[in-house]
Scaffold this active site. Structure first.
Site, PDB file in Angstrom:
ATOM      1  N   HIS A 112      -4.444  -2.129  -4.857  1.00 17.11           N
ATOM      2  CA  HIS A 112      -4.181  -3.501  -5.289  1.00 17.11           C
ATOM      3  C   HIS A 112      -5.340  -4.349  -4.815  1.00 17.11           C
ATOM      4  O   HIS A 112      -6.160  -3.882  -4.020  1.00 17.11           O
ATOM      5  CB  HIS A 112      -2.882  -4.048  -4.666  1.00 17.11           C
ATOM      6  CG  HIS A 112      -2.857  -3.873  -3.179  1.00 17.11           C
ATOM      7  ND1 HIS A 112      -3.605  -4.661  -2.322  1.00 17.11           N
ATOM      8  CD2 HIS A 112      -2.232  -2.961  -2.389  1.00 17.11           C
ATOM      9  CE1 HIS A 112      -3.433  -4.238  -1.086  1.00 17.11           C
ATOM     10  NE2 HIS A 112      -2.608  -3.209  -1.092  1.00 17.11           N
ATOM     11  N   SER A 115       0.810  -1.214   0.000  1.00 18.70           N
ATOM     12  CA  SER A 115       0.000   0.000   0.000  1.00 18.70           C
ATOM     13  C   SER A 115       0.844   1.266   0.000  1.00 18.70           C
ATOM     14  O   SER A 115       0.383   2.316  -0.429  1.00 18.70           O
ATOM     15  CB  SER A 115      -0.942   0.005   1.208  1.00 18.70           C
ATOM     16  OG  SER A 115      -1.862  -1.054   1.072  1.00 18.70           O
ATOM     17  N   HIS A 126      -6.886  -9.846   4.078  1.00 15.65           N
ATOM     18  CA  HIS A 126      -5.695 -10.496   4.632  1.00 15.65           C
ATOM     19  C   HIS A 126      -6.111 -11.606   5.610  1.00 15.65           C
ATOM     20  O   HIS A 126      -5.465 -12.636   5.702  1.00 15.65           O
ATOM     21  CB  HIS A 126      -4.820  -9.497   5.399  1.00 15.65           C
ATOM     22  CG  HIS A 126      -3.922  -8.685   4.533  1.00 15.65           C
ATOM     23  ND1 HIS A 126      -2.909  -9.238   3.772  1.00 15.65           N
ATOM     24  CD2 HIS A 126      -3.862  -7.350   4.296  1.00 15.65           C
ATOM     25  CE1 HIS A 126      -2.268  -8.272   3.123  1.00 15.65           C
ATOM     26  NE2 HIS A 126      -2.833  -7.119   3.417  1.00 15.65           N
ATOM     27  N   ASP A 144      -8.874  -4.247   2.853  1.00 17.31           N
ATOM     28  CA  ASP A 144      -7.598  -4.968   2.795  1.00 17.31           C
ATOM     29  C   ASP A 144      -7.397  -5.877   4.011  1.00 17.31           C
ATOM     30  O   ASP A 144      -7.001  -7.043   3.867  1.00 17.31           O
ATOM     31  CB  ASP A 144      -6.474  -3.935   2.724  1.00 17.31           C
ATOM     32  CG  ASP A 144      -5.084  -4.546   2.716  1.00 17.31           C
ATOM     33  OD1 ASP A 144      -4.777  -5.271   1.754  1.00 17.31           O
ATOM     34  OD2 ASP A 144      -4.312  -4.292   3.664  1.00 17.31           O
TER      35      ASP A 144
HETATM   36 MG    MG Z   1      -4.324   1.444   3.310  1.00 10.57          MG
HETATM   37 ZN    ZN Z   2      -2.635  -5.186   2.599  1.00  9.09          ZN
END
Ligand code: MG
Ligand code: ZN
Length: 382
Positions: free
Chosen positions: A302, A81, A263, A259
């Site tokens: 991403h 990131s 994860h 994110d």
């Molecule tokens: Mg971030």
């Molecule tokens: Zn990440």
């Protein structure tokens, strides 16, 4: 790990009906204000899972222009990131972990700093600590994203007008020096409050002074634990920033925890974080629709988790599965709405997001051949 997403059978009937959401592409080609919204880890599957979980609807469908970006960083095909946000903020591909510095280790001016230089108001909103890689890349210049205290000090070195996010301890409980940056922000004229005093929804900043609200000492809670400030911040920040400068504003809003849910390969939390971010997008859109001079660009740094939607045993459910606990290299989408939105169609580099925003703001042509020429030569795939 398999986790079910349930699509009510009724939903299929609505697939072919007129959608409630209307698309109303605004006209005009130059924005006065730009709101960049980053869903950290938000790939097409995260978006799709959010959409089906939400009755086949997302605010994102109102965006008339879509594109795709290549997210690789200077040294790795899979970005982190820090490099991902630095590409948006500074227009250079850099190494993973970098914050506001290009791959040669040199600081590059960020779009936020350049907006300040041009007299625009600026703001950062995140559901991580405000010193976390994504927001940090717009304001700080440090070689390593882990250096949160160094990143915090940069908030005193700019004329940022508003920031909202966690990470108060990196300002107030510093081990690297004896400074209390919360006090320094107050001394500088900031209206500073935090979660322990007031909820964001109970505050209406006047606009006469810069504003900061800390949502947590370290990392804010997830939506599943009751975090609810992101849509509130997305409603407040544009109105606030519009009062701060007649010349316009630059605002970055991050849905940081999509994110983190990916994860953790936690599909229900991924959907919750995705829908919270989409609600924030809806608030920004409402502002932009009324304002008419605001460009909103929504994208991701991403994809995370290699998320997939697979056929489940029942015909009206899908399995939400993950391929990895890490980031992936897949292209990620860009959605644009407002003046200049048409610039964001197509397939291009993440660094072009910076360049397009810079050009659309009409900022001065940069003399140093800067990133443009160098970047292209600098692509590496090892
Ligand atoms: Mg971030
Ligand atoms: Zn990440």
């Amino acid at each position: 790990m398999k986790q079910l997403i349930i699509i009510p059978a009724l939903l299929f009937l609505s697939f072919h009906q007129t959608r409630e959401i209307q698309t109303a592409p605004p006209t005009g080609n130059r924005p006065k204000n730009i709101i960049l919204m980053i869903g950290d880890g938000m790939g097409l599957t995260q978006i799709t899972a959010g959409m089906y979980s939400n009755g086949n609807k997302l605010q994102l469908e109102k965006f008339p222009v879509t594109g795709l970006i290549k997210t690789y960083s200077a040294r790795q095909l899979i970005t982190d990131s820090g490099a991902g946000a630095t590409a948006f903020a500074c227009g250079c591909k850099t190494y993973n972990g970098a914050i506001g510095v290009c791959k040669n280790g040199k600081s590059a001016p960020t779009i936020l700093e350049q907006a300040e230089q041009q007299g625009l108001a600026t703001g950062l909103v995140a559901t991580s600590s405000i010193t976390h890689a994504t927001p940090a890349s717009f304001i700080a210049h440090v070689p390593d994203r882990a250096d949160m205290q160094a990143i915090a000090a940069y908030f005193l070195q700019t004329d940022i007008d508003l920031f909202i996010g966690g990470g108060r301890k990196y300002f107030a409980e510093r081990t690297v020096d004896k400074r209390n940056l919360v006090d320094e922000l107050s001394a500088k004229g900031f209206e500073v409050t935090d979660y322990s005093t007031k909820k964001l929804q109970d505050i209406t900043p006047s606009g006469s002074s810069p504003f900061a609200w800390f949502s947590a000492s370290e990392e804010p809670a997830g939506v599943n634990e009751g975090r609810d400030y992101l849509p509130v911040a997305a409603r407040m920040a544009p109105v606030f920033l519009k009062k701060r400068s007649e010349k316009g504003f630059f605002l970055m809003i991050e849905g940081s925890q999509i994110d983190w849910a990916c994860h953790a390969n936690n599909a229900p939390n991924t959907v919750r974080e995705m829908l919270d971010f989409d609600a924030a997008i809806g608030e920004a859109l409402r502002f932009a629709e009324a304002d008419g001079e605001t460009l909103i660009v929504v994208t991701a740094d991403h994809e995370t988790g290699g998320m997939a939607l697979e056929q489940s045993r029942s015909p009206d459910t899908l399995d939400m599965t993950f391929q990895t606990k890490l980031h992936t290299a897949t292209l990620v989408p860009v959605f644009a709405y407002g003046p200049g939105a048409e610039q964001f169609g197509g397939v291009y580099e993440n660094t072009d997001i910076y360049r397009k925003m810079y050009d659309l703001f009409g900022f001065p042509v940069q003399e140093e051949e800067k990133k443009v020429g160098k970047n292209k030569k600098g692509r590496r795939f090892e």
